[in-house]
Design a protein around this motif. Structure first.
Motif, PDB file in Angstrom:
ATOM      1  N   LEU A 147      15.330  -8.387  -9.620  1.00  0.00           N
ATOM      2  CA  LEU A 147      14.842  -7.211  -8.888  1.00  0.00           C
ATOM      3  C   LEU A 147      15.420  -7.104  -7.480  1.00  0.00           C
ATOM      4  O   LEU A 147      15.215  -6.102  -6.804  1.00  0.00           O
ATOM      5  N   ILE A 148      16.129  -8.160  -7.029  1.00  0.00           N
ATOM      6  CA  ILE A 148      16.629  -8.192  -5.658  1.00  0.00           C
ATOM      7  C   ILE A 148      18.135  -8.415  -5.656  1.00  0.00           C
ATOM      8  O   ILE A 148      18.642  -9.312  -6.329  1.00  0.00           O
ATOM      9  N   ASN A 149      18.840  -7.601  -4.872  1.00  0.00           N
ATOM     10  CA  ASN A 149      20.259  -7.797  -4.621  1.00  0.00           C
ATOM     11  C   ASN A 149      20.433  -8.245  -3.174  1.00  0.00           C
ATOM     12  O   ASN A 149      19.969  -7.559  -2.263  1.00  0.00           O
ATOM     13  N   PHE A 150      21.091  -9.379  -2.972  1.00  0.00           N
ATOM     14  CA  PHE A 150      21.295  -9.917  -1.628  1.00  0.00           C
ATOM     15  C   PHE A 150      22.717  -9.630  -1.155  1.00  0.00           C
ATOM     16  O   PHE A 150      23.676  -9.796  -1.912  1.00  0.00           O
ATOM     17  N   PHE A 151      22.839  -9.232   0.116  1.00  0.00           N
ATOM     18  CA  PHE A 151      24.136  -8.881   0.676  1.00  0.00           C
ATOM     19  C   PHE A 151      24.318  -9.534   2.042  1.00  0.00           C
ATOM     20  O   PHE A 151      23.411  -9.515   2.882  1.00  0.00           O
ATOM     21  N   HIS A 152      25.514 -10.076   2.250  1.00  0.00           N
ATOM     22  CA  HIS A 152      25.842 -10.757   3.508  1.00  0.00           C
ATOM     23  C   HIS A 152      26.435  -9.752   4.494  1.00  0.00           C
ATOM     24  O   HIS A 152      27.438  -9.099   4.205  1.00  0.00           O
ATOM     25  N   GLY A 153      25.790  -9.622   5.646  1.00  0.00           N
ATOM     26  CA  GLY A 153      26.329  -8.733   6.661  1.00  0.00           C
ATOM     27  C   GLY A 153      25.285  -8.292   7.661  1.00  0.00           C
ATOM     28  O   GLY A 153      24.116  -8.688   7.592  1.00  0.00           O
TER      29      GLY A 153
ATOM     30  N   GLY B 166       8.612  -0.570 -11.011  1.00  0.00           N
ATOM     31  CA  GLY B 166       9.925   0.037 -10.841  1.00  0.00           C
ATOM     32  C   GLY B 166      10.520  -0.153  -9.464  1.00  0.00           C
ATOM     33  O   GLY B 166      11.116   0.777  -8.909  1.00  0.00           O
ATOM     34  N   ILE B 167      10.394  -1.351  -8.917  1.00  0.00           N
ATOM     35  CA  ILE B 167      10.928  -1.619  -7.583  1.00  0.00           C
ATOM     36  C   ILE B 167      12.326  -2.215  -7.678  1.00  0.00           C
ATOM     37  O   ILE B 167      12.637  -3.000  -8.571  1.00  0.00           O
ATOM     38  N   ARG B 168      13.184  -1.797  -6.744  1.00  0.00           N
ATOM     39  CA  ARG B 168      14.527  -2.381  -6.612  1.00  0.00           C
ATOM     40  C   ARG B 168      14.736  -2.676  -5.138  1.00  0.00           C
ATOM     41  O   ARG B 168      14.553  -1.787  -4.300  1.00  0.00           O
TER      42      ARG B 168
ATOM     43  N   THR C 277       8.245 -11.787  -2.023  1.00  0.00           N
ATOM     44  CA  THR C 277       6.812 -11.517  -2.171  1.00  0.00           C
ATOM     45  C   THR C 277       6.576 -10.102  -2.670  1.00  0.00           C
ATOM     46  O   THR C 277       5.749  -9.882  -3.572  1.00  0.00           O
ATOM     47  N   LEU C 278       7.297  -9.153  -2.114  1.00  0.00           N
ATOM     48  CA  LEU C 278       7.119  -7.759  -2.546  1.00  0.00           C
ATOM     49  C   LEU C 278       7.533  -7.594  -4.011  1.00  0.00           C
ATOM     50  O   LEU C 278       6.850  -6.896  -4.781  1.00  0.00           O
ATOM     51  N   ALA C 279       8.625  -8.236  -4.399  1.00  0.00           N
ATOM     52  CA  ALA C 279       9.053  -8.154  -5.793  1.00  0.00           C
ATOM     53  C   ALA C 279       8.014  -8.768  -6.726  1.00  0.00           C
ATOM     54  O   ALA C 279       7.748  -8.233  -7.812  1.00  0.00           O
ATOM     55  N   LYS C 280       7.412  -9.881  -6.321  1.00  0.00           N
ATOM     56  CA  LYS C 280       6.372 -10.498  -7.138  1.00  0.00           C
ATOM     57  C   LYS C 280       5.156  -9.591  -7.268  1.00  0.00           C
ATOM     58  O   LYS C 280       4.612  -9.402  -8.362  1.00  0.00           O
TER      59      LYS C 280
ATOM     60  N   ARG D  79       0.823  -1.220   0.000  1.00  0.00           N
ATOM     61  CA  ARG D  79       0.000   0.000   0.000  1.00  0.00           C
ATOM     62  C   ARG D  79       0.852   1.263   0.000  1.00  0.00           C
ATOM     63  O   ARG D  79       0.482   2.271  -0.617  1.00  0.00           O
ATOM     64  N   LEU D  80       1.983   1.237   0.667  1.00  0.00           N
ATOM     65  CA  LEU D  80       2.780   2.443   0.857  1.00  0.00           C
ATOM     66  C   LEU D  80       3.832   2.668  -0.229  1.00  0.00           C
ATOM     67  O   LEU D  80       4.384   3.764  -0.331  1.00  0.00           O
ATOM     68  N   PHE D  81       4.112   1.641  -1.027  1.00  0.00           N
ATOM     69  CA  PHE D  81       5.159   1.790  -2.045  1.00  0.00           C
ATOM     70  C   PHE D  81       4.728   2.802  -3.103  1.00  0.00           C
ATOM     71  O   PHE D  81       3.612   2.735  -3.623  1.00  0.00           O
ATOM     72  N   PRO D  82       5.615   3.740  -3.467  1.00  0.00           N
ATOM     73  CA  PRO D  82       5.269   4.731  -4.498  1.00  0.00           C
ATOM     74  C   PRO D  82       5.311   4.107  -5.896  1.00  0.00           C
ATOM     75  O   PRO D  82       5.443   2.894  -6.046  1.00  0.00           O
ATOM     76  N   GLU D  83       5.212   4.919  -6.920  1.00  0.00           N
ATOM     77  CA  GLU D  83       5.212   4.391  -8.291  1.00  0.00           C
ATOM     78  C   GLU D  83       6.499   3.650  -8.607  1.00  0.00           C
ATOM     79  O   GLU D  83       6.512   2.680  -9.354  1.00  0.00           O
ATOM     80  N   GLU D  84       7.616   4.113  -8.052  1.00  0.00           N
ATOM     81  CA  GLU D  84       8.882   3.413  -8.184  1.00  0.00           C
ATOM     82  C   GLU D  84       9.755   3.785  -6.997  1.00  0.00           C
ATOM     83  O   GLU D  84       9.509   4.799  -6.341  1.00  0.00           O
ATOM     84  N   GLY D  85      10.748   2.955  -6.718  1.00  0.00           N
ATOM     85  CA  GLY D  85      11.593   3.291  -5.584  1.00  0.00           C
ATOM     86  C   GLY D  85      12.469   2.132  -5.150  1.00  0.00           C
ATOM     87  O   GLY D  85      12.383   1.019  -5.657  1.00  0.00           O
ATOM     88  N   VAL D  86      13.324   2.442  -4.160  1.00  0.00           N
ATOM     89  CA  VAL D  86      14.275   1.491  -3.608  1.00  0.00           C
ATOM     90  C   VAL D  86      13.778   1.030  -2.245  1.00  0.00           C
ATOM     91  O   VAL D  86      13.304   1.825  -1.437  1.00  0.00           O
ATOM     92  N   VAL D  87      13.888  -0.278  -2.009  1.00  0.00           N
ATOM     93  CA  VAL D  87      13.457  -0.882  -0.748  1.00  0.00           C
ATOM     94  C   VAL D  87      14.629  -1.635  -0.138  1.00  0.00           C
ATOM     95  O   VAL D  87      15.382  -2.311  -0.851  1.00  0.00           O
ATOM     96  N   ILE D  88      14.793  -1.499   1.175  1.00  0.00           N
ATOM     97  CA  ILE D  88      15.763  -2.309   1.914  1.00  0.00           C
ATOM     98  C   ILE D  88      14.998  -3.291   2.783  1.00  0.00           C
ATOM     99  O   ILE D  88      14.065  -2.910   3.491  1.00  0.00           O
TER     100      ILE D  88
END
Length: 290
Positions: free
Chosen positions: A168-174, A140-142, A131-134, A110-119
């Motif tokens: 659409l998803i970049n995974f990072f270890h840390g 325009g989600i990243r 799920t969010l990417a699907k 509901r809160l995601f804008p037309e496009e944007g970056v999510v952590i």
């Protein structure tokens, strides 16, 4: 076919064994495991109740029941869990996704804008990120997802590939935001999402055997008050959010008031909202970056 148990007979016997082992919802658990063995939907068990099991099917089902009697969660036995209608791989390196976490995903959609970056912090199996990417793949989600467990990230990466959203998803270890430093994401993110560890040290001992003995402790335990990760995420998130961006974070029972106090003591935030889950527990913190 003489001597081969029918589906009905196998379920009756499994239910009795699971009940003696004090497994909750023994009949439902037995049906779920047999469905996985046979590749059936639940209603097909009843439509085919007199069908005999093959020796291979019987052996596999009996093995599943023995593991469940030792209180190993069904999701680890089958290797899959359902979340938001999607089948996701899980292993003992990841928490099993819970229905209450779907509340976070619904709010994020509901809160995601037309496009944007999510952590997505503490991504685990990747259930939130995948799920969010699907659900938002055409908008325009990243997504940048982090986890302290390399083994959990391997599972999350598999889930992303299985559902066709690995691009659409970049995974990072840390640890939390640490692996994202230097990527140019500061003050650029529309949403920060997290289902962090939030079980206090004293609560760990009282957990059900399915959780305490099988799920990864590092994904559950959060210090003496259960708030160590919640506190850090609240403190660190403003530097990563755009003005008007939001932090959405799951919490444990009884933690909402303290989390609200933390947010209201931070002048970078406004518009604090606490959402309850279907059990009426204050489960989700939603706050806006000024």
């Amino acid at each position: 076919m003489e001597g081969r148990p029918s589906i009905r007979d196998a379920l009756v016997r499994a239910e009795k064994e699971l009940s003696r082992a004090r497994v909750p919802d023994a009949r439902t658990e037995a049906e779920h495991l047999l469905c996985h063995v046979l590749g059936f939907k639940r209603h097909e068990l009843f439509l085919n109740s007199q069908r005999p099991l093959s020796p291979g099917e019987s052996k596999r089902f009996e093995g599943f029941i023995e593991r469940r009697k030792r209180r190993e969660p069904s999701a680890y036995i089958t290797g899959t869990a359902e979340f938001f209608g999607y089948a996701l791989k899980v292993t003992r390196a990841t928490l099993i996704p819970r229905p209450e976490t779907e509340l976070l995903v619904e709010a994020a959609i509901r809160l995601f804008p037309e496009e944007g970056v999510v952590i997505d912090l503490c991504t685990g199996s990747g259930c939130i990120a995948v799920t969010l990417a699907k659900e938002l793949s055409g908008r325009g989600i990243r997504i940048y997802a982090t986890d302290i467990s390399a083994e959990a990230l391997d599972v999350a990466g598999e889930n992303a590939k299985t559902h066709g959203v690995d691009g659409l998803i970049n995974f990072f270890h840390g640890d939390l935001f640490a692996p994202l430093e230097g990527l140019g994401l500061r003050a650029k993110c529309s949403l920060i999402l997290s289902n962090p560890p939030y079980v206090s040290d004293s609560e760990v001992e009282g957990l059900e055997p399915e959780i305490k003995e099988f799920e990864p402790l590092e994904a559950l335990s959060a210090g003496s008050d259960g708030l160590s990760f919640i506190r850090r995420i609240i403190d660190e998130s403003p530097g990563w959010l755009v003005s008007g961006g939001r932090l959405l974070m799951e919490m444990g029972y009884g933690q909402a008031a303290k989390a609200r106090d933390m947010v209201e003591g931070n002048r970078d935030y406004d518009d604090v909202e606490i959402k309850r889950d279907l059990s009426g527990i204050e489960r989700l913190l939603v706050v806006r970056r000024r």
